[in-house]
Design an enzyme around this catalytic site. Structure first.
Site, short mmCIF file in Angstrom:
data_model
loop_
_atom_site.label_atom_id
_atom_site.label_comp_id
_atom_site.label_asym_id
_atom_site.label_seq_id
_atom_site.Cartn_x
_atom_site.Cartn_y
_atom_site.Cartn_z
N SER A 239 -11.63 -20.85 24.13
CA SER A 239 -10.19 -20.86 24.35
C SER A 239 -9.63 -19.46 24.51
O SER A 239 -10.18 -18.49 23.99
CB SER A 239 -9.49 -21.57 23.19
OG SER A 239 -9.50 -20.74 22.04
N THR A 240 -8.52 -19.39 25.21
CA THR A 240 -7.86 -18.10 25.41
C THR A 240 -7.40 -17.51 24.08
O THR A 240 -7.51 -16.29 23.86
CB THR A 240 -6.67 -18.26 26.37
OG1 THR A 240 -7.17 -18.64 27.66
CG2 THR A 240 -5.86 -16.99 26.49
N GLY A 243 -10.31 -16.02 22.40
CA GLY A 243 -10.72 -14.87 23.18
C GLY A 243 -9.84 -13.66 22.94
O GLY A 243 -10.32 -12.51 22.88
N GLU A 260 -15.00 -15.70 29.22
CA GLU A 260 -14.73 -16.84 30.11
C GLU A 260 -13.85 -17.78 29.31
O GLU A 260 -14.32 -18.47 28.41
CB GLU A 260 -16.04 -17.49 30.56
CG GLU A 260 -15.88 -18.38 31.78
CD GLU A 260 -15.55 -19.82 31.40
OE1 GLU A 260 -14.32 -20.14 31.39
OE2 GLU A 260 -16.46 -20.58 31.13
N CYS A 294 -13.39 -26.25 31.86
CA CYS A 294 -12.31 -25.30 32.16
C CYS A 294 -12.06 -25.16 33.66
O CYS A 294 -11.00 -24.70 34.07
CB CYS A 294 -12.62 -23.93 31.55
SG CYS A 294 -14.24 -23.29 32.02
#
Length: 490
Positions: A239-240, A243, A260, A294
């Site tokens: 997940s962002t 990240g 990623e 994703c």
């Protein structure tokens, strides 16, 4: 059904009992126990990183042919045990039999083969000579130079739950091919497949400490794998939000990173598109691993001339999708990874209703034989959406597609780019020149023109909050290397 397994950590070439005991890995289809995964302590994660640091000195100097041979043998062993590996992957992920065998295990093995070849790719690039006049830097002369890619060092590989074979293989194999050593930290939901991968590497002859495997359900395990002073690089898929947290730690330590992250792929469907082809592509969001991918085209932007027909065709497509146990023949949509994730997806559907979206199909928990247990979500289609809705802007990571209308090319491009994400977008149009023109204006790391297919030598990664860096193909070899300049007088 696979036999239940109890795993241990793999540190410095030894299988080690975990300090924190074990936690349960649950089959998302049956809610039964698949096995017990080890709960590492921070001390053990640090020990894994130190083992990788010690092994790096030797592994980084091995001949490329030797590294290639080990990766090739590991791929052979993964293929040898493909049936058992696929059963395990299906049990812990909820993927259908076809997906577990063809898209998880087979792709994992093929990535090891690809980077066995990658280990033999040249790492030197000759640069044009430069003529220097005499001056403060020395005598006049002709200076040659070469750029050489060197291994980064110790790489922590933190992988996602949606593909416990292809994703770890896409990190471990190129990192090893370049001469790095690794600490692997799989997703807590389905780590058991990665143990099978590491056993194949061990049997293939990977030296002690080159590959280390630590697991845990607690965030502290991943945190230690990132902040260990022995780690030079972090490669993360997930997940962002996570990240961003990892990026902050890497920033403080000036560690290299490959991220990623999330996606909310826009699928622009123009009036002149082949609607059947577009529907087949968009429909994979519902079916392939229950939308937990994703790169899925989850955000459909439909030009008004075909808007209603596209929704009609997508609704018809959904009618043929069997939701059920992934082990049963004919199942197209299996469960999502956990009860918590099922509840999260359902809450997004309810949020969409409150925001004014129309639930065209799905929206209710599926019922039927065998669906009284397991974490099933009905494939759901939301229409009458606007780009301001949270269901349109946020990554749901499930079998949910939203449809937003647009009038002309400029509006379509603007809507597509009005997103925090930029991983892979898609364009469907009968006018190929327009499709490529539009693709060039999309702020995404990849664009599929009239296809959802991938070229596995093309760079993969995202713009904006979808990631940092590129991998896949030879780009992965560059991602797991540092460039050194060597200069000499002619």
């Amino acid at each position: 059904m696979t036999r239940e397994v109890t795993e241990r950590l793999y540190i410095g070439g030894e299988w080690v009992e975990p300090d924190g005991g074990h936690y349960e890995v649950i089959d998302p289809a049956s809610e039964e126990l698949v096995g017990l995964a080890p709960e590492a302590s921070r001390v053990q994660v640090y020990a894994a990183a130190e083992a990788a640091r010690e092994a790096f000195a030797t592994w980084s100097r091995t001949r490329p042919e030797e590294r290639a041979a080990i990766l090739d043998r590991a791929a052979d062993l993964m293929a040898r045990d493909a049936d058992a590996n696929a059963l395990l992957a299906r049990a812990e992920t909820g993927a259908t039999t076809a997906t577990a065998r063809g898209m998880q295990v087979a792709v994992g093995a093929s990535r090891f083969r690809r980077y066995a070849r990658g280990a033999l790719e040249p790492v030197e690039q000759a640069l044009p000579p430069q003529i220097n006049e005499a001056g403060p830097m020395g005598k006049a002369g002709v200076f040659g130079a070469v750029a050489v890619r060197r291994p980064v060092g110790v790489v922590t590989c933190i992988t996602s739950y949606n593909n416990p074979w292809a994703n770890p293989a896409g990190k471990i194999a190129p990192a090893l091919a370049m001469g790095n050593t690794v600490v692997v930290k799989p997703a807590p939901q389905d780590p058991l497949s990665v143990f099978a991968m590491v056993r194949a590497l061990e049997e293939a002859g990977v030296p002690a400490g080159v590959v280390n495997l630590v697991t845990g359900s607690a965030p502290a395990v991943g945190e230690a794998a990132v902040d260990s002073p022995a780690v030079d690089m972090v490669s993360f898929t997930g997940s962002t939000a996570v990240g961003q947290a990892i990026g902050e730690v890497c920033g403080r330590g000036l560690k290299r990173q490959l991220m990623e992250l999330g996606g909310k792929g826009a699928a622009l469907v123009f009036d002149d598109a082949d609607l059947d082809a577009a529907v087949m592509g968009i429909g994979t969001t519902f079916s392939f691993y229950s939308g937990q991918i994703c790169t899925a085209p989850t955000r459909v932007l439909a030009q008004r001339g075909i808007h209603d027909r596209l929704i009609e065709k997508l609704t018809g497509y959904l009618a043929f999708m069997k939701v059920g146990n992934p082990a049963e023949r004919g199942t197209v949509v299996g469960p999502v990874i956990s009860a918590a994730h099922r509840d999260r997806i359902e809450s997004y559907v309810e949020l969409g209703r409150k925001e004014g979206a129309t639930v065209v199909a799905g929206g209710e928990r599926p019922a039927g034989p065998g669906l009284d247990r397991g974490f099933y979500v009905a494939p759901t289609l939301l229409a009458d959406c606007t780009n301001e809705m949270r269901v349109v802007r946020e990554e749901i990571f499930g079998p949910v597609v939203v449809v937003v209308p647009f009038d002309d090319e400029e509006e379509g491009i603007a809507l597509a780019n009005d997103s925090d994400y930029g991983l892979i977008d898609y364009v469907w149009s009968g006018d190929v020149a327009r499709a490529f023109r539009v693709a060039g204006r999309l702020r995404a790391g990849g664009v599929g023109v009239n296809t959802i297919g991938r070229n596995m030598e093309a760079p993969f990664g995202g713009f904006k909050k979808s990631g940092v860096g590129r991998d896949v193909g030879s780009y992965a070899l560059h991602a797991y290397s540092e460039t050194q300049a060597v200069v000499w007088p002619g």
